[in-house]
Design a protein around this motif. Structure first.
Motif, PDB file in Angstrom:
ATOM      1  N   UNK A  57     -13.023  50.419  31.907  1.00 11.86           N
ATOM      2  CA  UNK A  57     -14.395  50.211  31.457  1.00 11.86           C
ATOM      3  C   UNK A  57     -15.288  49.759  32.608  1.00 11.86           C
ATOM      4  N   UNK A  58     -14.759  48.912  33.488  1.00 18.44           N
ATOM      5  CA  UNK A  58     -15.529  48.468  34.647  1.00 18.44           C
ATOM      6  C   UNK A  58     -15.848  49.641  35.564  1.00 18.44           C
ATOM      7  N   UNK A  59     -14.911  50.536  35.750  1.00 17.02           N
ATOM      8  CA  UNK A  59     -15.141  51.696  36.605  1.00 17.02           C
ATOM      9  C   UNK A  59     -16.214  52.603  36.022  1.00 17.02           C
ATOM     10  N   UNK A  60     -16.265  52.728  34.716  1.00 18.37           N
ATOM     11  CA  UNK A  60     -17.320  53.528  34.083  1.00 18.37           C
ATOM     12  C   UNK A  60     -18.691  52.925  34.358  1.00 18.37           C
ATOM     13  N   UNK A  61     -18.780  51.598  34.316  1.00 16.55           N
ATOM     14  CA  UNK A  61     -20.062  50.938  34.597  1.00 16.55           C
ATOM     15  C   UNK A  61     -20.439  51.087  36.063  1.00 16.55           C
ATOM     16  N   UNK A  62     -19.464  50.948  36.952  1.00 15.84           N
ATOM     17  CA  UNK A  62     -19.743  51.041  38.390  1.00 15.84           C
ATOM     18  C   UNK A  62     -20.186  52.451  38.759  1.00 15.84           C
ATOM     19  N   UNK A  63     -19.659  53.454  38.093  1.00 10.66           N
ATOM     20  CA  UNK A  63     -19.981  54.832  38.416  1.00 10.66           C
ATOM     21  C   UNK A  63     -21.482  55.114  38.260  1.00 10.66           C
ATOM     22  N   UNK A  64     -22.185  54.344  37.443  1.00 10.88           N
ATOM     23  CA  UNK A  64     -23.610  54.569  37.202  1.00 10.88           C
ATOM     24  C   UNK A  64     -24.496  53.920  38.260  1.00 10.88           C
ATOM     25  N   UNK A  65     -23.938  53.085  39.144  1.00  7.71           N
ATOM     26  CA  UNK A  65     -24.735  52.405  40.166  1.00  7.71           C
ATOM     27  C   UNK A  65     -25.036  53.375  41.305  1.00  7.71           C
ATOM     28  N   UNK A  66     -26.295  53.522  41.717  1.00  6.35           N
ATOM     29  CA  UNK A  66     -26.609  54.435  42.829  1.00  6.35           C
ATOM     30  C   UNK A  66     -25.970  53.963  44.128  1.00  6.35           C
ATOM     31  N   UNK A  67     -25.541  54.918  44.942  1.00  9.14           N
ATOM     32  CA  UNK A  67     -24.961  54.603  46.240  1.00  9.14           C
ATOM     33  C   UNK A  67     -23.456  54.545  46.268  1.00  9.14           C
ATOM     34  N   UNK A  68     -22.787  54.680  45.110  1.00  7.41           N
ATOM     35  CA  UNK A  68     -21.322  54.630  45.052  1.00  7.41           C
ATOM     36  C   UNK A  68     -20.777  56.034  45.288  1.00  7.41           C
TER      37      UNK A  68
END
Length: 798
Positions: A429-440
């Motif tokens: 679930x954390x990875x799904x949230x991080x995927x939406x952050x620009x620059x990753x």
């Protein structure tokens, strides 16, 4: 008749006696402090007294402490009060004697001179000993520049909420947030402009350099900010009160490893900008009106020193490219040959026409270089050598830093997300949230721990890391570092790992399948069923660790974890599990190749009893912006209990040491340029002595002092520009030679086959700018001496 000179009488007996008494008082005070063991408490007060506001701060502090001292009345060790009061009294008496030994001479008794009542010399008539407006401009300018630097750095790095940027902020952008180094560069440029403009305005107002005002302004208004920042690093109460507000400033300063050094270097840069503004303001408005034209002065300076002669430039460039000895030998051989041929021609001409021969001989002597021209050539060469050495050394150090950074970031992530305490069972679930952050650019989960690894040949302590082979390649270079064309996918199929010396078909046969072929036991010489190679989970180890354990692909190793225990008939024992070497990697870093091993994430979960992962490794699109992106990730996750650390924070000590080493090396090599600046001072002073008559003529024709200063500053600048450009060309040429041809290194020692070179445009341009600034500053004093030449003094011998 009144004497125009200032007369001061020194009574050396009183001065020496006062110095001796003051020294005795200082010794008594030191003994008192030592007897009280109060050096730690007194050191800060003594240090504060050295600075401008120190006395005022100590007076206020003493007034505030009077009630507390009256209430406490703490006793000192025996004899300390007497030493203290005696020493303080002796100190004051000694300075009183010194002051009484310096007196003004009595006024002469003669009557007024014959020139009494005549108009005063215009320069003296306009003179004022102090300008309060100039002091306000200098002191207020340096203080305003420091505040602008701190505030602008904070604003640009941490981000400013804005209505227009609300959509970007909602998307995780963070408003006006910039990378810390980029924000610092912008803030430093703006602060430098503020200091430069302040110096320009103050010098224009005073129409002189106004050194007393500049000194007082810098000491009283410029020093408090760097002193406060320096004390903040050492006093916990200040760190607690100001550390959070100035976190962006302290972070950038900490990139050098020594924040105090960064504070004072920045302060020095702002003072330099102030000095340049003061000098520019004096040049532009020293004649009473603003005059920014440089055409006439540049023409005179160019014809005077003739720095940009092709022979001088080509000769200096040849020395920089090929060394001193070969070009000088060629030069002297050619000049000797030319002189011999010319003298032979003049001798032959003299037999027929002695007058023409005399004229030709006179022209030959005129073509010989004067001492001033020789000094000019040496100054240009000195600046060029300094710039060339600075560019080459910094480029090589940048190459080492870039190679090290590439290897570190190839093995480690740009940022790591984890909890403050505990594991991440919810990591999908954390990875799904991080995927939406620009620059990753990529992310992968991991589990990390310290274990012991043992083989039949050796045992060693290592860091074991559970990875996901499908996503680890998006973050690190591990899949590309596997030797022998191997792949991390072999971890999913450990039964395909060939055991050392085992049969391929037998190793590929799963347990419980196939017929058991008879085999002969080598020890007891009897026939029995063949033993199948056990299927063990795979492990990936580094090349240096493989050499230390003396294992190859297919060998068995045992991993022992001291963090957990398992029950056995003899009691609890450390966890122990056997693995088979599935692949060997080589990253080029000895620390990684000898200390890191990798297994499947699921295997690490089972072995350590972890639910989920220890954290998530991230790869960002811009490594210089990793800190800000990591902060945006934490914001997207809702803050606590999540945290994120970027690669600069995780490897802070290493990269700080490299930056500090590069800075110190640059400062040391800049001494070469400073030595060349000494040659420039000597050259310009010789020019002033040679051209006193010409300077007097120019001033008699109406050229102001600022114009004379412009001429000689332009001459010094020409030397600096010529030397800087020659050093730039030769330095880049040597860097290209090192990069293309290469200087071989021992890979077993340095882990790189050749000397790395990386030319960074900013630091290369900075080397040239430093050379030009040093030569400019070195030309100020001779230029001021030239402007002080009076027309009568220069022409009275003519």
């Amino acid at each position: 008749m009144h004497s125009a000179e200032r007369q001061t009488v020194h009574r050396w007996s009183l001065i020496w006696a006062g110095g001796l008494v003051a020294l005795v008082g200082l010794i008594l005070v030191g003994l008192s402090i030592s007897a009280s063991e109060a050096w730690a408490e007194v050191a800060s007060a003594l240090g504060l007294s050295l600075f401008g506001w120190g006395g005022v701060a100590q007076l206020v502090d003493g007034v505030m402490l009077l009630p507390a001292q009256a209430a406490a009345k703490q006793s000192l060790p025996l004899g300390s009060p007497g030493f203290l009061w005696s020493g303080a009294l002796a100190w004051l008496v000694g300075w009183g004697l010194i002051a009484s030994g310096i007196r003004r001479a009595p006024e002469p008794t003669e009557g007024p001179s014959p020139a009494a009542g005549a108009p005063l010399y215009p320069r003296l008539a306009r003179y004022r000993d102090f300008y309060w407006s100039t002091l306000a401009a200098y002191g207020g300018g340096i203080l305003l520049a420091e505040l602008v630097l701190v505030l602008l750095q904070t604003v640009l790095s941490s981000g400013v909420p804005s209505t227009d940027l609300s959509s970007a902020r909602d998307a995780g952008g963070g408003g006006l947030s910039l990378p810390p180094t980029g924000a610092f560069a912008i803030a430093l440029v703006v602060a430098g402009l503020v200091a430069f403009i302040s110096g320009f305005v103050g010098a224009s107002r005073a129409q002189r350099l106004a050194l007393p005002e500049a000194t007082i302004g810098v000491l009283y208004l410029g020093l408090p900010v760097p002193i406060l920042l320096t004390l903040m690093e050492r006093i916990p109460s200040l760190q607690l009160a100001l550390g959070y507000r100035l976190r962006e400033v302290t972070y950038v300063a900490g990139l050098l490893g020594r924040p105090e050094l960064a504070y004072w270097l920045t302060f020095t840069g702002l003072v330099l900008a102030l000095v340049l503004g003061i000098n520019t303001g004096f040049i532009a408005a020293g004649s009473g009106r603003v005059d920014l034209k440089l055409g006439f002065e540049l023409f005179v300076a160019r014809r005077h020193v003739a720095v940009f002669r092709p022979s001088l430039l080509l000769g200096t460039l040849a020395v920089l490219m090929f060394g001193i000895i070969p070009p000088l030998l060629v030069y002297f051989i050619i000049r000797a040959a030319e002189a011999a041929v010319e003298k032979t021609r003049i001798r032959s001409l003299g037999l027929s026409d002695p007058l023409a021969a005399s004229e030709a001989l006179h022209k030959l002597k005129l073509r010989e270089q004067s001492p001033t021209m020789m000094m000019t050539a040496l100054s240009v060469g000195g600046v060029g050598v300094g710039v060339m050495a600075l560019i080459i050394v910094l480029s090589v150090m940048s190459g080492f830093e870039a190679d090290l950074q590439q290897k570190i970031l190839g093995t480690n992530a740009h940022a790591v997300v984890s909890r403050y305490a505990g594991d991440l069972p919810e990591y999908p679930k954390v990875m799904e949230t991080i995927r939406k952050v620009p620059g990753i650019a990529g992310q992968t989960p991991f589990i990390i721990n310290q274990v012991m690894i043992a083989s039949e040949g050796n045992v060693d302590g290592v860091i074991i890391k559970g990875i996901d082979p499908k996503t680890v390649g998006d973050v690190t270079d591990l899949p590309r570092n596997i030797l022998g064309g191997g792949s991390l996918d072999i971890l999913y199929t450990p039964e395909k790992i060939l055991s050392r010396g085992g049969d391929e078909e037998e190793a590929e046969t799963p347990a419980g399948e196939g017929d058991e072929a008879p085999a002969e036991d080598d020890i007891i010489r009897r026939t029995g069923p063949a033993k199948k190679t056990p299927v063990l989970p795979g492990i990936v180890i580094g090349r240096e660790l493989a050499a230390s354990l003396r294992v190859v692909v297919g060998d068995r190793v045992n991993v022992v974890s001291p963090l957990g225990t398992e029950l056995s008939p003899s009691g609890p024992v450390p966890k122990n599990r056997a693995y088979r070497v599935a692949a060997i990697f080589y990253s080029g870093m000895y620390e990684y190749d000898s200390k890191f091993v990798y297994i499947l994430l699921k295997e690490a979960q089972d072995f350590f009893g972890v639910q989920g992962a220890s954290g998530i490794e991230l790869k960002v699109l811009d490594i210089d912006d990793a800190r800000r992106i990591a902060g945006q990730v934490v914001k997207a996750l809702g803050g606590y209990p999540y945290r994120a650390r970027d690669w600069g924070e995780m490897n802070k000590n290493l990269f700080s040491a490299l930056r500090l080493e590069k800075l110190v090396m640059g400062i040391i090599l800049s001494i070469i340029i400073i030595v060349a600046a000494g040659l420039i001072v000597a050259t310009v002073i010789m020019l002033v002595l040679e051209k006193r008559k010409e300077i007097s003529v120019l001033k008699a024709l109406g050229v102001p002092d600022g114009g004379i200063v412009k001429i000689f500053l332009a001459e010094g600048l020409q030397i600096g520009v010529a030397g800087g450009l020659l050093g730039l060309f030769s330095g880049l040429s040597w860097c290209l030679f090192i990069e293309k041809v290469g200087i071989k290194l021992d890979p077993e020692v340095y882990y790189i086959p050749a000397l790395p070179v990386r030319v960074e445009p900013l630091q290369t341009a900075l080397a040239v700018v430093i050379a030009v600034l040093v030569t400019y500053l070195a030309s100020i004093y001779p230029a001021l001496k030239a402007s002080s030449v009076e027309p009568v003094e220069g022409l009275k011998a003519e």
